[in-house]
Write an enzyme that holds these catalytic residues in place. Structure first.
Site, PDB file in Angstrom:
ATOM      1  N   TYR A  72     -53.130 -10.925 -10.643  1.00 27.71           N
ATOM      2  CA  TYR A  72     -52.586 -10.504  -9.345  1.00 27.71           C
ATOM      3  C   TYR A  72     -52.502 -11.685  -8.371  1.00 27.71           C
ATOM      4  O   TYR A  72     -51.507 -11.868  -7.675  1.00 27.71           O
ATOM      5  CB  TYR A  72     -53.455  -9.401  -8.730  1.00 27.71           C
ATOM      6  N   PHE A 124     -22.993 -15.439   3.320  1.00 26.87           N
ATOM      7  CA  PHE A 124     -22.857 -14.473   2.229  1.00 26.87           C
ATOM      8  C   PHE A 124     -23.102 -13.065   2.795  1.00 26.87           C
ATOM      9  O   PHE A 124     -23.770 -12.920   3.804  1.00 26.87           O
ATOM     10  CB  PHE A 124     -23.882 -14.813   1.137  1.00 26.87           C
ATOM     11  N   ASP A 125     -22.569 -12.022   2.130  1.00 28.85           N
ATOM     12  CA  ASP A 125     -22.622 -10.697   2.779  1.00 28.85           C
ATOM     13  C   ASP A 125     -24.042 -10.171   3.021  1.00 28.85           C
ATOM     14  O   ASP A 125     -24.296  -9.567   4.057  1.00 28.85           O
ATOM     15  CB  ASP A 125     -21.703  -9.663   2.112  1.00 28.85           C
ATOM     16  N   ASP A 214     -28.986 -21.859   2.249  1.00 28.32           N
ATOM     17  CA  ASP A 214     -28.817 -20.721   1.339  1.00 28.32           C
ATOM     18  C   ASP A 214     -28.391 -21.337   0.011  1.00 28.32           C
ATOM     19  O   ASP A 214     -27.277 -21.819  -0.142  1.00 28.32           O
ATOM     20  CB  ASP A 214     -27.758 -19.764   1.905  1.00 28.32           C
ATOM     21  N   ALA A 216     -28.269 -20.536  -3.479  1.00 27.79           N
ATOM     22  CA  ALA A 216     -27.992 -19.865  -4.758  1.00 27.79           C
ATOM     23  C   ALA A 216     -27.357 -20.791  -5.802  1.00 27.79           C
ATOM     24  O   ALA A 216     -27.713 -20.756  -6.970  1.00 27.79           O
ATOM     25  CB  ALA A 216     -27.101 -18.650  -4.522  1.00 27.79           C
ATOM     26  N   LYS A 257     -28.729 -17.009  -9.866  1.00 30.24           N
ATOM     27  CA  LYS A 257     -27.586 -17.899 -10.108  1.00 30.24           C
ATOM     28  C   LYS A 257     -28.114 -19.195 -10.729  1.00 30.24           C
ATOM     29  O   LYS A 257     -28.385 -19.227 -11.913  1.00 30.24           O
ATOM     30  CB  LYS A 257     -26.812 -18.155  -8.813  1.00 30.24           C
ATOM     31  N   HIS A 449     -16.477  -0.182  -1.791  1.00 29.39           N
ATOM     32  CA  HIS A 449     -15.946  -0.631  -3.081  1.00 29.39           C
ATOM     33  C   HIS A 449     -16.818  -0.253  -4.278  1.00 29.39           C
ATOM     34  O   HIS A 449     -16.321  -0.086  -5.369  1.00 29.39           O
ATOM     35  CB  HIS A 449     -15.697  -2.147  -3.055  1.00 29.39           C
TER      36      HIS A 449
HETATM   37  C1  LIG Z   1     -26.244 -13.921  -4.452  1.00 28.83           C
HETATM   38  C2  LIG Z   1     -26.365 -14.580  -3.162  1.00 28.83           C
HETATM   39  C3  LIG Z   1     -27.312 -14.152  -2.214  1.00 28.83           C
HETATM   40  C4  LIG Z   1     -28.174 -12.930  -2.429  1.00 28.83           C
HETATM   41  O1  LIG Z   1     -28.988 -13.032  -3.534  1.00 28.83           O
HETATM   42  P1  LIG Z   1     -29.399 -11.790  -4.464  1.00 28.83           P
HETATM   43  O2  LIG Z   1     -30.255 -12.422  -5.499  1.00 28.83           O
HETATM   44  O3  LIG Z   1     -28.149 -11.176  -5.012  1.00 28.83           O
HETATM   45  O4  LIG Z   1     -30.157 -10.830  -3.613  1.00 28.83           O
HETATM   46  C5  LIG Z   1     -27.399 -14.863  -1.028  1.00 28.83           C
HETATM   47  N1  LIG Z   1     -26.605 -15.916  -0.784  1.00 28.83           N
HETATM   48  C6  LIG Z   1     -25.696 -16.358  -1.665  1.00 28.83           C
HETATM   49  C7  LIG Z   1     -24.841 -17.536  -1.336  1.00 28.83           C
HETATM   50  C8  LIG Z   1     -25.531 -15.697  -2.885  1.00 28.83           C
HETATM   51  O5  LIG Z   1     -24.596 -16.116  -3.747  1.00 28.83           O
END
Ligand SMILES: *Cc1c(COP(=O)(O)O)cnc(C)c1O
Length: 458
Positions: A72, A124-125, A214, A216, A257, A449
């Site tokens: 843990y 990103f959304d 950010d 990813a 990613k 969507h």
């Molecule tokens: C995918 C993504 C996120 C969110 O990550 P999740 O692992 O899907 O929650 C944030 N910012 C960018 C640029 C992304 O491509």
């Protein structure tokens, strides 16, 4: 002669794929209400819905899983993972989370206050969602070049320093941080140059504003810096990664990613106050700070994934494949957003299906046609995704109407790319016969969507 290109891995384990007949696909798509999110994955032949969590792990990652420490607190898996993150990004403090949006949730819970302004190069959304749900405002400061789909520039994901400075001067004292997204996902996986990263960070710091990366697709971004920016050809991906993060204050990461794992994420920072602040939100939302929503085995696999995906050959194999698919589309004259980005090709559906009015959703129609043609599942990034205006409730037809072909990492071969390109060509060749699109029968008030129910017109 010069030896041709080949993948930098060989295949040890395979997963059979299923073809289907056109009749079957017509039936399945109808049952899915012409929405490919509603298809079962076994009804799909080649799945290009997303590159998030859909990659293949290596033998080293699978063996690392077996050594996972599920304690843990204070698990060896955490310390292995933490040391890799510290080394690759040069950050002092690391908090694991179960995916990227969870990292945003934890960090932003500490940093974002009602009324704040948060500039970024096309948030990103989920990032935007975590800002807006806290009654703060996200302002896009991407360069204007990103809007022109046919313009070939090497770093289309860059920040416009003029736009950024305007936001910083007009909102002094009200900008808790700036979000720098690499690669810039929203404008098509387009990279940000090292020059632009440095200039952006320097400008923000001049105004006393910290920068959150950010991250990813940070490794793909480093690959583009190495191959496109002057002065970086001889540097390794790991050297470039360290340099990208040198003066950055913190990062959120979706490890699904460029971490090469199916689930995972983290926060890292050099700011002790941020670390202490975020910790308090990690514990109730994600779990204790040495696992933060992840299994020990998954932390182990992520540590190996980060290490592997910051090797040039791994990235070269991937980006080469995306470029290969783009080359095929060039050969067939099919228009897409240029230049090809790191993780996907975005086909310009409005141009391909120019007989179909916007009201009948050309990109959604093209997504259906590609599935019917060959069982390929793409993703509509267009008018359906754009939802309705929250005030007028009118459809938002102002943006681009694209079909995204997202390429999972280490999953498909170039032969599959040939199938994708040929299927698209077949649809393209009979585009004049596709005279009608789709109409909405039912939709959710938000994020429609995923669940929208459609009918085929004509
Ligand atoms: C995918 C993504 C996120 C969110 O990550 P999740 O692992 O899907 O929650 C944030 N910012 C960018 C640029 C992304 O491509």
């Amino acid at each position: 002669m010069e030896l041709p290109f080949a993948e930098s891995w060989k295949i040890k384990m395979v997963e059979p794929m299923h073809k289907s007949t056109r009749e079957e696909r017509e039936q399945w798509l109808k049952e899915a209400h012409y929405n490919v999110f509603q298809l079962k994955s076994e009804q799909v032949y080649i799945d290009l819905l997303t590159d998030s969590g859909t990659g293949a792990m290596s033998d080293r990652q699978w063996s690392a899983l077996m050594l996972g420490d599920e304690s843990y607190a204070g698990a060896t898996s955490f310390y292995k993972f933490e040391s890799v993150v510290k080394r690759i990004f040069g950050m002092k403090y690391v908090i694991p989370t179960h995916q990227g949006r969870a990292a945003e949730n934890v960090l932003f819970s500490y940093l974002v206050k009602e009324g704040n302004i948060i500039p970024g190069n096309a948030h990103f959304d989920t990032t935007k969602g975590h800002i807006e749900s806290r009654k703060a405002t996200a302002i896009d400061v991407t360069v204007d070049e990103a809007k022109d789909t046919q313009l070939e520039v090497p770093f289309k994901g860059n920040v416009c320093l003029k736009k950024l400075e305007k936001v910083l001067t007009e909102n002094k004292g009200n900008v808790p941080f700036m979000v720098l997204t690499i690669t810039n996902n929203t404008v098509g996986g387009q990279p940000v140059s090292m020059r632009n990263i440095k200039d952006t960070v320097a400008l923000c710091h001049k105004y006393g504003v910290p920068v959150v990366m950010d991250s990813a697709r940070f490794a793909e971004n480093a690959y583009f810096i190495k191959t496109r920016e002057e002065g970086y050809a001889d540097k390794s991906i790991k050297e470039i990664s360290l340099e990208m993060y040198k003066d950055v204050d913190g990062m959120t990461m979706s490890a699904k990613k460029d971490g090469l794992v199916n689930m995972g994420g983290f926060i890292a920072t050099n700011n002790k106050e941020w670390f202490e602040g975020a910790k308090l939100f990690c514990i109730p939302f994600e779990g204790y700070i040495t696992y933060g929503g992840m299994n020990g085995r998954d932390l182990n696999a992520l540590a190996v994934g980060l290490e592997e995906n910051t090797e040039f050959d791994m990235l070269h194999t991937r980006i080469h494949q995306v470029a290969y698919l783009a080359g095929k589309l060039d050969e067939y004259g099919i228009p897409y957003q240029r230049p090809a980005g790191g993780h996907a090709i975005f086909v310009d559906a409005d141009t391909v299906l120019d007989c179909i009015p916007k009201e009948e959703f050309p990109a959604q129609t093209l997504t259906c046609e590609l599935y019917l043609e060959a069982g390929i599942r793409a993703c509509e990034i267009g008018y359906m995704l754009a939802d309705r205006d929250p005030v007028t409730r009118e459809n938002r037809f102002g943006g681009l109407d694209l079909v995204r072909l997202c390429i999972p990492r280490r999953v498909y071969t170039d032969n599959h790319m040939n199938v994708i390109a040929a299927a698209l060509k077949n649809v393209y060749d009979r585009r004049k016969e596709i005279k009608r699109g789709v109409a909405i029968e039912w939709e959710a008030p938000l994020m429609r969507h995923f669940t929208v129910k459609l009918k085929r017109l004509g």
